[in-house]
Write an enzyme that holds these catalytic residues in place. Structure first.
Site, PDB file in Angstrom:
ATOM      1  N   LYS A 162      -3.328  -7.474   1.988  1.00 14.25           N
ATOM      2  CA  LYS A 162      -2.086  -7.187   1.271  1.00 14.25           C
ATOM      3  C   LYS A 162      -0.903  -7.984   1.798  1.00 14.25           C
ATOM      4  O   LYS A 162      -0.019  -8.381   1.035  1.00 14.25           O
ATOM      5  CB  LYS A 162      -1.798  -5.690   1.322  1.00 14.25           C
ATOM      6  CG  LYS A 162      -2.784  -4.842   0.522  1.00 14.25           C
ATOM      7  CD  LYS A 162      -2.419  -3.385   0.579  1.00 14.25           C
ATOM      8  CE  LYS A 162      -3.374  -2.550  -0.272  1.00 14.25           C
ATOM      9  NZ  LYS A 162      -4.759  -2.634   0.187  1.00 14.25           N
ATOM     10  N   GLU A 209       6.751  -0.965   3.973  1.00  9.07           N
ATOM     11  CA  GLU A 209       7.561  -1.245   2.796  1.00  9.07           C
ATOM     12  C   GLU A 209       8.575  -0.136   2.565  1.00  9.07           C
ATOM     13  O   GLU A 209       8.368   1.011   2.977  1.00  9.07           O
ATOM     14  CB  GLU A 209       6.674  -1.377   1.552  1.00  9.07           C
ATOM     15  CG  GLU A 209       5.799  -2.601   1.536  1.00  9.07           C
ATOM     16  CD  GLU A 209       4.982  -2.703   0.265  1.00  9.07           C
ATOM     17  OE1 GLU A 209       4.510  -3.817  -0.037  1.00  9.07           O
ATOM     18  OE2 GLU A 209       4.810  -1.686  -0.418  1.00  9.07           O
ATOM     19  N   HIS A 233      -2.300  10.012  -3.269  1.00  9.13           N
ATOM     20  CA  HIS A 233      -2.191   8.594  -3.644  1.00  9.13           C
ATOM     21  C   HIS A 233      -3.397   8.122  -4.444  1.00  9.13           C
ATOM     22  O   HIS A 233      -3.637   6.921  -4.559  1.00  9.13           O
ATOM     23  CB  HIS A 233      -2.025   7.706  -2.404  1.00  9.13           C
ATOM     24  CG  HIS A 233      -0.881   8.111  -1.530  1.00  9.13           C
ATOM     25  ND1 HIS A 233       0.440   8.008  -1.922  1.00  9.13           N
ATOM     26  CD2 HIS A 233      -0.849   8.645  -0.278  1.00  9.13           C
ATOM     27  CE1 HIS A 233       1.217   8.446  -0.953  1.00  9.13           C
ATOM     28  NE2 HIS A 233       0.468   8.851   0.052  1.00  9.13           N
ATOM     29  N   ARG A 255     -11.396  -6.435  -9.222  1.00  8.57           N
ATOM     30  CA  ARG A 255     -12.593  -5.810  -9.766  1.00  8.57           C
ATOM     31  C   ARG A 255     -12.222  -5.067 -11.038  1.00  8.57           C
ATOM     32  O   ARG A 255     -11.049  -5.022 -11.423  1.00  8.57           O
ATOM     33  CB  ARG A 255     -13.172  -4.805  -8.761  1.00  8.57           C
ATOM     34  CG  ARG A 255     -12.132  -3.790  -8.282  1.00  8.57           C
ATOM     35  CD  ARG A 255     -12.723  -2.717  -7.413  1.00  8.57           C
ATOM     36  NE  ARG A 255     -11.725  -1.916  -6.739  1.00  8.57           N
ATOM     37  CZ  ARG A 255     -11.062  -0.897  -7.275  1.00  8.57           C
ATOM     38  NH1 ARG A 255     -11.295  -0.564  -8.535  1.00  8.57           N
ATOM     39  NH2 ARG A 255     -10.181  -0.212  -6.591  1.00  8.57           N
TER      40      ARG A 255
END
Length: 726
Positions: free
Chosen positions: A119, A203, A238, A295
């Protein structure tokens, strides 16, 4: 049609393996399934033309073993491998191994997987491509003090996220500096266990964000398109629960801007095949790149429903070297679609997964709904994708999803109405499910108005997660089911509607002068299988016609002094076998009340489904048999807390020392199970008297883990996702 390959091995299990096989067969491709020892009788094995045993039960011993997958491909002469989602689908090393073996992997290149799999590196690439990013730290240095300083500079609340992996695993929201160190350690440990990499990024956490993702597709000729968006804001832990397309209240300019940004992201890494670019959408109207899943997504059916396309077919065609079947100008949104994930879990118990044997599993079908219901196809307004059926087991080895229920409509309102039909005709016994929770969500005024963000479930928890209250109707239905069940067990004759049985064989009240009243009591089963209020129903069997002509053939029931002659019909409901009924469908008329319900025998009592009313659906009543012998108090000293494992799992950490005082709510132990870490906390202040387990130990369901001081009560469980979603 696709001369490059004619045999495809499906390197997955469950509903996605079944779904891929369906399209492959339609295209004339030969299919090969793989299966673990635990999946020997699984549905995907029977749907494919051939099947190869991988051995082992856990994913680590089967579906995550590249050498076994490649051996299966060689054994059956497969030229291509479809990895589905989860497992090896985003593993660049496996993709390279396929290339080295001369096999076509239905997916992007290893380089694209690596570019998007990390990421931190992905965000650097996206910044260079002009894709908007959330302010944050994505650097390689992972010193805890540095990360804490970066978090302070970004400004709380912040989001700690595992740099590798996905599906909401290895993620923590931190509201203040005091909680940062503990959250970081937990996140890194979970990321290490799940992905083999404890690197994280920090973040800015956007308050009340929506989770909107764009489906992209690219071919080997350099063409790329976006197939519009999906709103995946309804999440717990999440992880997504409900997905819909198109996203409500999203303007066309924002839709186009997001789509173009997603295509730019795909082209930046020379992407080929199906992929999903996920964005955070702020209330201000700004959107930020979050990650790209290289994917097919679990929720891809909603895109198929609004475009009329088969995305798996597109995957096969692109992998065979064909150009994209359509260009951007040829793509359009048609109507609205919503997908609900039916999980084996306990929403009222912090969404703790539920394991067990599916004794009864009725998923919506054309015969049941009275409407056209399809499977693995976009040609129906109602669709059910599932990889399990009655007789299967939900185990701690794999993801607990039972099925995906997908509904389409010309408008969002029509799609919601169709989804309500699917949920109304969904009944599962043997494990607890989130069916009632899903019914409540789609009936909630805020959801109907599309007031969506990722905090929706937590904000409306009081409405969505409260236990239903047992009413008179539930007591009447349970009485009928109990008496019918007793009669069925004793004789093939329905003793509830005839006076011809011998009184000497009956276990119910009887007197020589005529029928007698029988009192039946039922306890409302509450959270944790504790008993709630008791409902008493008095039952009077039907009198012979010669004795009481006025009420001949009609039994009577009384609740709280109110009595009525009742009309009802019962029909057995069978599960995996047709030997003993798993329950009864009952049509009841009592005074002004007329209902149809399904009642199922469970380990805790009669589960009553009134699907027409989500507030009253799913009540469980336990029959209090007056003839039962009381077993006495539970083993153990009075007042002593014996903490037990909620399911099979591995002990990850012991968080309290023996003899150390702990406050109410203090974490005691972390258990890894069902792809999640479960933190067991003390409900009251006390101390650990003795540990009965060790770190790294695999413990059984219900195993006693520790002894606690006499003042403690049952622990509070919380849990977070662990491994890739399956």
């Amino acid at each position: 049609m696709m001369p490059t390959f004619h045999t495809v091995l499906i390197a997955n299990r469950g509903e996605i393996a079944c779904r891929i096989a369906k399209t492959a067969k339609r295209l004339g491709l030969r299919t090969v399934a793989v299966f673990s020892d635990a999946d020997r009788q699984a549905r995907h094995v029977r749907l494919c033309d051939d099947a190869y045993p991988l051995g082992g039960e856990s994913p680590a011993d089967s579906y995550l073993r590249p050498e076994k997958i490649l051996a299966a491909a060689r054994a059956y002469g497969a030229q291509a491998i479809h990895p589905g989602y989860g497992f090896l689908s985003e593993n660049p090393d496996f993709a390279e191994a396929c290339q080295a073996a001369g096999l076509i992997l239905i997916g992007p290149s290893p380089a694209a997987m690596r570019a998007m799999g990390d990421k931190s590196a992905a965000k650097t690439t996206m910044a260079q491509a002009g894709v908007p990013l959330v302010p944050g730290y994505h650097g390689a240095v992972q010193d805890p003090d540095l990360l804490a300083r970066e978090a302070a500079q970004i400004g709380y609340p912040v989001l700690i996220k595992a740099s590798a992996g996905g599906g909401g695993k290895g993620m923590r929201i931190v509201d203040n500096a005091a909680d940062f160190a503990a959250a970081l350690a937990s996140c890194q440990r979970e990321a290490k266990n799940a992905f083999g990499n404890d690197k994280v990024l920090i973040e800015k956490y956007i308050v009340k964000p929506r989770h909107i993702e764009i489906q992209v597709f690219a071919d080997q000729q350099g063409n790329a398109v976006y197939l519009f968006e999906r709103d995946c804001s309804l999440q717990r832990r999440h992880q997504k629960v409900l997905e819909e397309a198109p996203a409500p209240h999203l303007s066309e300019p924002i839709r186009q801007a997001m789509g173009q940004a997603a295509v730019a992201a795909a082209k930046a890494v020379n992407y080929v095949g199906a992929g999903t670019v996920e964005f955070i959408y702020a209330p201000s109207g700004e959107f930020y790149f979050m990650e790209m899943n290289t994917r097919l997504q679990v929720e891809h059916p909603v895109t198929e429903m609004i475009t009329g396309l088969d995305l798996v077919e597109w995957q096969f065609r692109v992998a065979a070297g064909e150009p994209l079947p359509r260009q951007q100008a040829q793509l359009a949104i048609r109507g609205h679609a919503i997908e609900a994930r039916l999980y084996a879990e306990q929403p009222e118990h912090d969404f703790l997964p539920s394991i067990g044997h599916l004794t009864y599993c009725q998923l919506p079908s054309t015969a049941v709904c009275g409407l056209a219901v399809g499977e693995f196809t976009h040609h129906y307004a109602l669709r059910v994708d599932s990889g399990v059926q009655a007789g299967n087991d939900i185990t701690p080895l794999y993801d607990p999803m039972i099925a995906k229920l997908i509904a389409w409509g010309e408008t969002r309102e029509m799609a919601l109405a169709n989804l309500a039909v699917l949920l109304k005709h969904t009944h599962v016994v043997g494990v607890q499910t989130n069916a009632r929770f899903l019914r409540r969500v789609i009936a909630h005024p805020a959801f109907i108005q599309a007031e969506l963000d990722t905090g929706f479930i937590a904000r409306h928890a009081a409405d969505l997660l409260s236990l239903p209250v047992a009413t008179t109707v539930h007591g009447l239905l349970a009485t009928i089911a109990q008496l019918t069940h007793e009669a069925s067990a004793e004789s093939a004759v329905n003793a509830l509607q005839t006076a011809s049985r011998s009184p000497y064989a009956a276990k119910t009240a009887w007197r020589i002068q005529g029928p007698a009243w029988r009192s039946l009591q039922f306890a409302s089963v509450q959270k944790g299988n504790n008993d709630g209020p008791v409902i008493q129903v008095d039952y009077l069997a039907p009198a012979p016609a010669w004795q009481h002509p006025a009420i001949a053939g009609l039994p009577q029931m009384a609740v709280a002094g109110v009595s009525h002659a009742v009309h009802y019909q019962t029909q057995p409901l069978y599960g995996a076998t047709h030997t003993d009924p798993a329950g009864w469908e009952i049509q009841l008329q009592w005074g002004e009340i007329a209902v149809t319900a399904q009642l199922f025998v469970t380990a805790t009592g009669w589960k009553i489904n009134l699907a027409g009313n989500p507030e009253q659906d799913g009540v469980t009543l336990r029959y209090l048999d007056p003839r039962a012998v009381q077993a006495g108090a539970e083993a153990g000293h009075a007042g002593e807390q014996n903490l037990r494992a909620p399911m099979p799992g591995k002990v990850v950490a012991l968080l309290a020392a023996i003899g150390q005082p702990v406050a109410a709510g203090a974490p005691l132990l972390v258990l890894e199970a069902m792809k999640m870490e479960h933190t067991l906390r003390a409900a009251t202040a006390g101390q650990v008297d003795e540990w009965l387990c060790a770190v790294g130990e695999q413990v059984a369901d219900g195993a006693q883990l520790l002894r606690f001081s006499a003042a403690a009560t049952s622990p509070v469980n919380e849990h977070t996702p662990l491994a890739e979603e399956a």
